[in-house]
Design a protein around this motif. Sequence first.
Motif, PDB file in Angstrom:
ATOM      1  N   GLU A  72     -11.278  43.457  89.468  1.00 16.75           N
ATOM      2  CA  GLU A  72     -10.420  43.531  88.282  1.00 16.75           C
ATOM      3  C   GLU A  72     -10.005  44.973  88.012  1.00 16.75           C
ATOM      4  O   GLU A  72      -8.877  45.227  87.580  1.00 16.75           O
ATOM      5  CB  GLU A  72     -11.143  42.953  87.072  1.00 16.75           C
ATOM      6  CG  GLU A  72     -11.303  41.449  87.121  1.00 16.75           C
ATOM      7  CD  GLU A  72     -12.144  40.893  85.980  1.00 16.75           C
ATOM      8  OE1 GLU A  72     -12.585  41.664  85.098  1.00 16.75           O
ATOM      9  OE2 GLU A  72     -12.378  39.669  85.992  1.00 16.75           O
ATOM     10  N   GLY A  73     -10.904  45.891  88.273  1.00 13.45           N
ATOM     11  CA  GLY A  73     -10.579  47.311  88.096  1.00 13.45           C
ATOM     12  C   GLY A  73      -9.463  47.748  89.028  1.00 13.45           C
ATOM     13  O   GLY A  73      -8.541  48.473  88.623  1.00 13.45           O
ATOM     14  N   ALA A  77     -21.079  52.704  97.456  1.00 12.76           N
ATOM     15  CA  ALA A  77     -20.132  53.664  98.029  1.00 12.76           C
ATOM     16  C   ALA A  77     -18.702  53.135  97.913  1.00 12.76           C
ATOM     17  O   ALA A  77     -17.777  53.883  97.579  1.00 12.76           O
ATOM     18  CB  ALA A  77     -20.481  53.952  99.488  1.00 12.76           C
ATOM     19  N   THR A  78     -18.530  51.846  98.180  1.00 18.28           N
ATOM     20  CA  THR A  78     -17.207  51.225  98.071  1.00 18.28           C
ATOM     21  C   THR A  78     -16.687  51.326  96.638  1.00 18.28           C
ATOM     22  O   THR A  78     -15.522  51.661  96.412  1.00 18.28           O
ATOM     23  CB  THR A  78     -17.272  49.749  98.501  1.00 18.28           C
ATOM     24  OG1 THR A  78     -17.687  49.699  99.866  1.00 18.28           O
ATOM     25  CG2 THR A  78     -15.935  49.051  98.328  1.00 18.28           C
ATOM     26  N   MET A  79     -17.550  51.068  95.683  1.00 12.66           N
ATOM     27  CA  MET A  79     -17.126  51.123  94.281  1.00 12.66           C
ATOM     28  C   MET A  79     -16.799  52.553  93.861  1.00 12.66           C
ATOM     29  O   MET A  79     -15.819  52.784  93.143  1.00 12.66           O
ATOM     30  CB  MET A  79     -18.198  50.513  93.391  1.00 12.66           C
ATOM     31  CG  MET A  79     -18.321  49.012  93.581  1.00 12.66           C
ATOM     32  SD  MET A  79     -19.638  48.318  92.568  1.00 12.66           S
ATOM     33  CE  MET A  79     -19.758  46.682  93.258  1.00 12.66           C
ATOM     34  N   TYR A  80     -17.599  53.519  94.301  1.00  7.74           N
ATOM     35  CA  TYR A  80     -17.285  54.918  93.990  1.00  7.74           C
ATOM     36  C   TYR A  80     -15.984  55.342  94.671  1.00  7.74           C
ATOM     37  O   TYR A  80     -15.203  56.112  94.105  1.00  7.74           O
ATOM     38  CB  TYR A  80     -18.424  55.851  94.394  1.00  7.74           C
ATOM     39  CG  TYR A  80     -19.504  55.961  93.354  1.00  7.74           C
ATOM     40  CD1 TYR A  80     -19.248  56.519  92.107  1.00  7.74           C
ATOM     41  CD2 TYR A  80     -20.795  55.508  93.608  1.00  7.74           C
ATOM     42  CE1 TYR A  80     -20.238  56.625  91.141  1.00  7.74           C
ATOM     43  CE2 TYR A  80     -21.794  55.606  92.646  1.00  7.74           C
ATOM     44  CZ  TYR A  80     -21.499  56.174  91.420  1.00  7.74           C
ATOM     45  OH  TYR A  80     -22.486  56.271  90.469  1.00  7.74           O
ATOM     46  N   ASN A 118     -13.458  53.364  95.228  1.00  5.39           N
ATOM     47  CA  ASN A 118     -12.411  52.779  94.390  1.00  5.39           C
ATOM     48  C   ASN A 118     -12.213  53.577  93.109  1.00  5.39           C
ATOM     49  O   ASN A 118     -11.080  53.788  92.668  1.00  5.39           O
ATOM     50  CB  ASN A 118     -12.734  51.327  94.070  1.00  5.39           C
ATOM     51  CG  ASN A 118     -12.599  50.424  95.278  1.00  5.39           C
ATOM     52  OD1 ASN A 118     -12.031  50.803  96.296  1.00  5.39           O
ATOM     53  ND2 ASN A 118     -13.142  49.222  95.181  1.00  5.39           N
ATOM     54  N   LEU A 119     -13.309  54.037  92.532  1.00 10.25           N
ATOM     55  CA  LEU A 119     -13.208  54.863  91.324  1.00 10.25           C
ATOM     56  C   LEU A 119     -12.436  56.146  91.630  1.00 10.25           C
ATOM     57  O   LEU A 119     -11.613  56.591  90.825  1.00 10.25           O
ATOM     58  CB  LEU A 119     -14.615  55.183  90.789  1.00 10.25           C
ATOM     59  CG  LEU A 119     -14.688  55.961  89.492  1.00 10.25           C
ATOM     60  CD1 LEU A 119     -14.021  55.205  88.342  1.00 10.25           C
ATOM     61  CD2 LEU A 119     -16.146  56.260  89.150  1.00 10.25           C
TER      62      LEU A 119
END
Length: 103
Positions: A13-14, A47-50, A52-53
């Motif tokens: 969603e982000g 790591a994937t989420m960071y 994306n951030l």
Amino acid sequence: MCGFSSAWRLNREGMVACNDGKFDKAESNILRAISLAGCNSKKIHRATMYNNLSVVYQMSGKIDEAVDAYNKAVSNLNPEHKGQAALINRMKSKMDTLKKVVV
């Protein structure tokens, strides 16, 4: 309490919010996802989420924050793992490019 499936949903969603130009919502969702993923997930997922951030921060013009998020992504990767080593190199290259923008 961990909510890994909720974390991935928030992460997705982000990124949708980011693609729609809703950077505050994107940042909020991904930060919540990282928080939820912290207890149970593999480091590659964090790591994937960071990563994306970092994309969200880049697109919203927050270059210093993008570099910091890339650093956090890299810290969750294993340089001894061939595939993850390649990711580390790509992220470090992106960081180097971003640092030139800041200077």
